[in-house]
Design an enzyme around this catalytic site. Sequence first.
Site, PDB file in Angstrom:
ATOM      1  N   LEU A   1      -3.687   5.923   4.470  1.00 51.07           N
ATOM      2  CA  LEU A   1      -3.259   5.166   3.298  1.00 51.07           C
ATOM      3  C   LEU A   1      -4.406   5.177   2.301  1.00 51.07           C
ATOM      4  O   LEU A   1      -5.582   5.085   2.696  1.00 51.07           O
ATOM      5  CB  LEU A   1      -2.911   3.719   3.670  1.00 51.07           C
ATOM      6  CG  LEU A   1      -1.701   3.488   4.584  1.00 51.07           C
ATOM      7  CD1 LEU A   1      -1.575   2.003   4.915  1.00 51.07           C
ATOM      8  CD2 LEU A   1      -0.428   4.005   3.949  1.00 51.07           C
ATOM      9  N   ASP A   2      -4.089   5.288   0.999  1.00 49.82           N
ATOM     10  CA  ASP A   2      -5.123   5.215  -0.024  1.00 49.82           C
ATOM     11  C   ASP A   2      -5.904   3.916   0.128  1.00 49.82           C
ATOM     12  O   ASP A   2      -5.388   2.908   0.631  1.00 49.82           O
ATOM     13  CB  ASP A   2      -4.500   5.237  -1.422  1.00 49.82           C
ATOM     14  CG  ASP A   2      -3.919   6.598  -1.779  1.00 49.82           C
ATOM     15  OD1 ASP A   2      -4.238   7.576  -1.081  1.00 49.82           O
ATOM     16  OD2 ASP A   2      -3.148   6.665  -2.750  1.00 49.82           O
ATOM     17  N   GLN A   3      -7.137   3.922  -0.358  1.00 49.12           N
ATOM     18  CA  GLN A   3      -7.992   2.743  -0.259  1.00 49.12           C
ATOM     19  C   GLN A   3      -7.312   1.502  -0.825  1.00 49.12           C
ATOM     20  O   GLN A   3      -7.387   0.422  -0.238  1.00 49.12           O
ATOM     21  CB  GLN A   3      -9.315   2.990  -0.993  1.00 49.12           C
ATOM     22  CG  GLN A   3     -10.276   1.795  -0.939  1.00 49.12           C
ATOM     23  CD  GLN A   3     -11.615   2.098  -1.585  1.00 49.12           C
ATOM     24  OE1 GLN A   3     -11.866   3.231  -2.012  1.00 49.12           O
ATOM     25  NE2 GLN A   3     -12.471   1.108  -1.673  1.00 49.12           N
TER      26      GLN A   3
ATOM     27  N   THR B   1      -4.088   0.940  -1.224  1.00 52.67           N
ATOM     28  CA  THR B   1      -2.732   0.705  -0.721  1.00 52.67           C
ATOM     29  C   THR B   1      -2.806  -0.138   0.546  1.00 52.67           C
ATOM     30  O   THR B   1      -3.599   0.148   1.438  1.00 52.67           O
ATOM     31  CB  THR B   1      -2.015   2.039  -0.420  1.00 52.67           C
ATOM     32  OG1 THR B   1      -1.932   2.805  -1.613  1.00 52.67           O
ATOM     33  CG2 THR B   1      -0.606   1.797   0.113  1.00 52.67           C
TER      34      THR B   1
END
Length: 313
Positions: A137-139, A141
């Site tokens: 997951l993106d930082q 998100t």
Amino acid sequence: MSYYEPLVYIVPPEEEGFILKTVLQKRLMVSRKLLSRIKLTEQGITVNGVRQYINIKVNAGDRVEIRMEEEESEDILPQDLPLHILHEDDHLLILAKEAGIIVHPTHGHYVNTIANGVVHHWQQAGITCRFRPIHRLDQETSGVLAIAKTPYVHQQISEQMIQHQVKKEYLAFVWGTVADAKGTINEPIDRDPEQPHVRIVRPDGYSAVTHYEVVQQFAQAALVRIWLETGRTHQIRVHMRHLGHPLLGDKMYTLPEYDQGSAAEEVNQRLDRQALHAHKLGFVHPGTRTWTEYLAPLPADLLTLQTWLEKNN
């Protein structure tokens, strides 16, 4: 030498005379790469408690066991960090990731990641595992994050992802009035040649398919449910921008009409990241062989945003 709990398979009558390799690959779905690794282990593959070559024939009722050596993430520094654990068993650790934290250490960022916290958690619990996130997951998100405890579990769910059998569902707050209550965005994505860290829709890009459904329409924004067929970098953010509805708080993929004004200022006061949350993750559990879903409720910052949008509807 220490091992994880063995995988056990009892040969049914209809598989009498099958080659052991066939049972391992077709019934337990062990990949060739993982099978080669297990074969090198002292007690890696046994039938009725006796180590066997994989070219033997099995009999009905035989107890086939696979053992894998325990591993540690020796290069990850343990840190006592808060973890929101949704579920943990012998096969998986499922977390509700907070926004703002990186999943795995990277160059120049070796501490304060999910990995550091998980390694510490396992050490405190006396669990010996290597940190193996099944997806990223993106930082910025938040949401459900699955971590495999063994190479077999990682391989099993990774294969489901390749076959598009894993259900990933997100909740996102996007700008504007979404005209269609449901829709699909089927547009290829690749790097922006002028900004390599940014992704854009481009005809020669990689296939990307995003489905969406409006959950709640507000005066200036909407809450949408999103599920993916592909997993390209920044896919949701790029596709929603392409649709004309960038995510609230997303400074990289915003549009000029939503980058200024009182509404944008209000959102920026309440939110310091893109309004994207990995709400649900579903797959066939490698241990139980049953369909399993894990849910992470909206975190506090997105609930606050939702309340403000409802009040200003």
